[in-house]
Write a protein that holds these residues in place. Sequence first.
Motif, PDB file in Angstrom:
ATOM      1  N   CYS A 185     -37.486-102.152  47.721  1.00 56.05           N
ATOM      2  CA  CYS A 185     -38.228-102.630  48.655  1.00 56.05           C
ATOM      3  C   CYS A 185     -37.743-103.486  49.727  1.00 56.05           C
ATOM      4  O   CYS A 185     -37.859-103.442  50.804  1.00 56.05           O
ATOM      5  N   LEU A 186     -37.126-104.695  49.273  1.00 58.74           N
ATOM      6  CA  LEU A 186     -36.745-105.668  49.812  1.00 58.74           C
ATOM      7  C   LEU A 186     -35.443-105.108  50.634  1.00 58.74           C
ATOM      8  O   LEU A 186     -35.380-105.544  51.738  1.00 58.74           O
ATOM      9  N   ALA A 229     -42.564-111.737  45.618  1.00 57.15           N
ATOM     10  CA  ALA A 229     -40.995-111.605  45.527  1.00 57.15           C
ATOM     11  C   ALA A 229     -40.307-112.268  46.811  1.00 57.15           C
ATOM     12  O   ALA A 229     -39.252-112.746  46.913  1.00 57.15           O
ATOM     13  N   ILE A 253     -44.773-105.451  55.085  1.00 57.73           N
ATOM     14  CA  ILE A 253     -45.086-105.028  53.953  1.00 57.73           C
ATOM     15  C   ILE A 253     -46.136-103.737  54.224  1.00 57.73           C
ATOM     16  O   ILE A 253     -45.829-102.670  53.472  1.00 57.73           O
ATOM     17  N   TYR A 291     -45.383 -99.793  53.079  1.00 59.05           N
ATOM     18  CA  TYR A 291     -46.318 -99.124  52.172  1.00 59.05           C
ATOM     19  C   TYR A 291     -47.068 -97.911  53.021  1.00 59.05           C
ATOM     20  O   TYR A 291     -47.125 -97.019  52.083  1.00 59.05           O
ATOM     21  N   LEU A 326     -39.020-103.296  43.444  1.00 56.78           N
ATOM     22  CA  LEU A 326     -39.105-104.301  44.273  1.00 56.78           C
ATOM     23  C   LEU A 326     -37.923-104.794  44.822  1.00 56.78           C
ATOM     24  O   LEU A 326     -37.945-104.956  46.336  1.00 56.78           O
ATOM     25  N   GLU A 337     -47.220-108.100  44.811  1.00 56.74           N
ATOM     26  CA  GLU A 337     -45.954-108.406  44.057  1.00 56.74           C
ATOM     27  C   GLU A 337     -44.919-108.544  44.946  1.00 56.74           C
ATOM     28  O   GLU A 337     -44.154-109.337  44.901  1.00 56.74           O
ATOM     29  N   LEU A 338     -44.926-107.656  45.816  1.00 57.30           N
ATOM     30  CA  LEU A 338     -43.635-107.380  46.921  1.00 57.30           C
ATOM     31  C   LEU A 338     -43.641-108.829  47.630  1.00 57.30           C
ATOM     32  O   LEU A 338     -42.657-109.639  47.747  1.00 57.30           O
ATOM     33  N   LYS A 347     -48.356-104.200  46.699  1.00 57.40           N
ATOM     34  CA  LYS A 347     -47.772-104.997  48.011  1.00 57.40           C
ATOM     35  C   LYS A 347     -47.898-106.468  47.877  1.00 57.40           C
ATOM     36  O   LYS A 347     -47.274-107.266  48.418  1.00 57.40           O
ATOM     37  N   GLN A 384     -40.931-101.389  37.858  1.00 60.80           N
ATOM     38  CA  GLN A 384     -41.505-102.066  39.225  1.00 60.80           C
ATOM     39  C   GLN A 384     -40.669-103.063  39.619  1.00 60.80           C
ATOM     40  O   GLN A 384     -40.538-103.535  40.986  1.00 60.80           O
TER      41      GLN A 384
END
Length: 580
Positions: free
Chosen positions: A514-515, A570, A536, A540, A511, A566-567, A564, A507
Amino acid sequence: MNRLNQLISALADRPFDHIQALKGSYDFPGFNFRVIRVQHSAGAHPASIASVTVSRQDSVIPEVFLQAEAGRLAVADFLIRRFRQGIDMFALQNRGKEGSGSFDTIELSQKMLERDSVLIDQAAIELRFMISWPAKGQGGGIFDAEQARIMINQELPAIIDATFFYQRYDEQTRAQLEQFVDVLTVRTKISRFMGEHRLVAFIADGARLPRNSGIDDRPAESEAVIAFQSPDSLQVKIPLSDGRCLTGMGVREGITCITGGGYHGKSTLMQAILAGVYAHVPGDGREFVVTREDAFFIRAEEGRSVRNVDISLFIGDLPNGLKTDHFSSDNASGSTSQAAAIVEAVESGSRLLLFDEDTCATNFLVRDALIRQVLDASLEPIRPLYSTVRSLWNERRVSMIFVAGGLGCFLQKADTCLLMAHYHCQDITASVRDRLGEIANENETIKDFSSARRLAADNFDPAYENKRLKKTIAKRIKPLRSALRQLEYGMDLVNLEAVVQIAEAPQVLALGYCLLALRNKISQSADQPETIQFWIDRLYSDIAEQGLQVLAPDYPGTLSLPRKYELAAAVNRIRSLRIV
């Protein structure tokens, strides 16, 4: 198969870096084997990435398991774990120099998560895994063709036979697969019931909540473990479509306080609730512990970075003249970090916040009568959470669950009061009201504290400049190997240790990608700055439609989907974050 064996023979005793030629697709009896990415040296981390693909028709996994999204996720999770078991059963690991000559999967937690390691479409099932090709010679500089042939011709087919083909499963294995599907199917029904009845959490009767240890999330094996039993006053019954009825404790929206003496189980209950945002594998003990998807654990995080967050609801202007309606810090205190975490969570869409007094800044939670007598109010910028908790619920519909063993004042604010005594849960709401009086509401109206911060277009640069070597790497995205929740991203080290609902290392890697995906999206709309939640949600939405492969990782098959929230956490912990 023959073509791959010929290629392996041609590479025998040649320098190890020549194995780049192995990249490609090869047909075996009953499956396709594809080498996606090849390592450059023996024992390299990460290793080579390969996949096997089996047709659904040949696998004979019952179609009824694959019709719904929950069933497909359960089957995918079962298969990667079954493949892991096959490796342990049939493969000789670390047979070569430098630890080479092994099969591996991504790290697997107790959670059932969406991963890119198993992909299921209408025709086939593809499973991706790591393979470390075997090496020999001094320093592992020579390709060991003999061991490679054993891995590919003997061990891999045995692992695949045990993993994919339902007709070859024994009765116990078939029952296990059915349990995986049942857990996710029932969990879906529990979540629907919770939404209909305004519950934020459900803990099933019979759940086994204690874990092996603080670093081992597997269930405690002691015979002394006491199974959870809901108080009669909070017990709910959830009818299932197959005629079963699931009973357990329903935690209602609003303010809940869990109290009790030390070592009586209150933090264990909280840990189960915060983990309940994920599904758990059969046998975990928390299979039917379900928490609303937007739950987020809030704690003090001294030293973290904060960028342009309006924490003025909780903390007034500071003595050094620093305004708190656009608060920034490279070294936030316990109280300012916790205030920022609340605002950021609400900004990301969460309306269920979880607190444990052991991990909170005490001066952020409450000011007692004695300190108020000694310390003039004008000298204290902190407005404790205790003084706003009811307003957050009444005006913003932010539910909260507190663990409080020493701060009984939160019992005055709670709609529901739970006592953990000898690992038994009791509803003490009525007796608390008798002793402490009616719920203490606040009179003040709270301001809108979750301002819409917008992301600048040049955020999340993945480039890394190695000043010692005077070299720039276009992209650095990798978890810190020595720390589960730290991500190296570009020039930033993103510390996610306080984001405790991250379940597994894949995960954290996800992340990072995802960034990068957010950076690409934002750069395409640089003239239209939007909020963190906006970007975000868009990302998603793409993942929901296309899967994790939309993130285009360098090593496919190594990602697990984070939530989302946790994103957002981050994003907010990147020290180079720029807000416009």
